[in-house]
Design a protein around this motif. Sequence first.
Motif, short mmCIF file in Angstrom:
data_model
loop_
_atom_site.label_atom_id
_atom_site.label_comp_id
_atom_site.label_asym_id
_atom_site.label_seq_id
_atom_site.Cartn_x
_atom_site.Cartn_y
_atom_site.Cartn_z
N CYS A 160 -30.85 -21.52 -46.65
CA CYS A 160 -29.62 -22.01 -46.03
C CYS A 160 -28.59 -22.22 -47.14
O CYS A 160 -28.90 -22.80 -48.18
CB CYS A 160 -29.91 -23.31 -45.31
SG CYS A 160 -28.48 -24.12 -44.54
N SER B 35 -28.13 -27.49 -39.27
CA SER B 35 -28.23 -26.12 -38.79
C SER B 35 -29.70 -25.79 -38.61
O SER B 35 -30.58 -26.41 -39.25
CB SER B 35 -27.59 -25.15 -39.78
OG SER B 35 -27.75 -23.80 -39.36
N THR C 138 -28.05 -21.99 -35.25
CA THR C 138 -27.20 -22.99 -34.61
C THR C 138 -26.56 -23.84 -35.68
O THR C 138 -27.09 -23.99 -36.79
CB THR C 138 -28.00 -23.90 -33.67
OG1 THR C 138 -28.92 -24.68 -34.45
CG2 THR C 138 -28.77 -23.08 -32.64
N LEU C 139 -25.42 -24.39 -35.35
CA LEU C 139 -24.70 -25.26 -36.29
C LEU C 139 -24.11 -26.44 -35.53
O LEU C 139 -23.42 -26.25 -34.53
CB LEU C 139 -23.59 -24.49 -37.00
CG LEU C 139 -22.66 -25.30 -37.90
CD1 LEU C 139 -23.43 -25.92 -39.06
CD2 LEU C 139 -21.51 -24.45 -38.41
#
Lengths: 114, 113
Positions: free
Chosen positions: B90, B73, B65-66
């Motif tokens: 990440c 995220s 998700t962002l």
Amino acid sequence: DTAVSQTPKYLVTQMGNDKSIKCEQNLGHDTMYWYKQDSKKFLKIMFSYNNKELIINETVPNRFSPKSPDKAHLNLHINSLELGDSAVYFCASSQDRVAYDEQYFGPGTRLTVT
Amino acid sequence: KNQVEQSPQSLIILEGKNCTLQCNYTVSPFSNLRWYKQDTGRGPVSLTIMTFSENTKSNGRYTATLDADTKQSSLHITASQLSDSASYICVVRMRGSQGNLIFGKGTKLSVKP
């Protein structure tokens, strides 16, 4: 088939020596990279290179130099090795240098300077 | 300063359980965010790439998700397997011709039987 390969996998050498790490990609990509992963596990870009442009991270000492005999190879030469050069070095490649290009990494070369 | 912070630093879960890894970034200007899986002794392998307009993206049991507003995220792993044991990194790409990648330190996940 291995997409991005590096040799050697392990390299142990003494301070002051000059060494090279080889990288080859068989993906037909135009851009190749060198990264350094230090003991804290951070990956940092050192160079990105395609047949048009070499971009150097300004923090990289000039003892490090990339050499590309052809599009499929980007070797890393290190002169006058220092203890702080000990790290894992990763080669990577991508089709181009555009924003969404996938980067494919090699298996890494663990360099130990004694 | 352009930084990517990940939490937790390490995580141990039982096989079959779910987990969520977090990533906060201060990188600007932002282009995209990537999650990589790095097995011990191997190079990172891409799991997802998310642009500014994408909120959720799945790759098998991995869902990223962002939230570009809060610059956060997450990576959710469903029904974990022993082979999920790895470091998850990440990475945020900066917008621009050089497009520097800013790497987080990673979360080391151990899945136990």
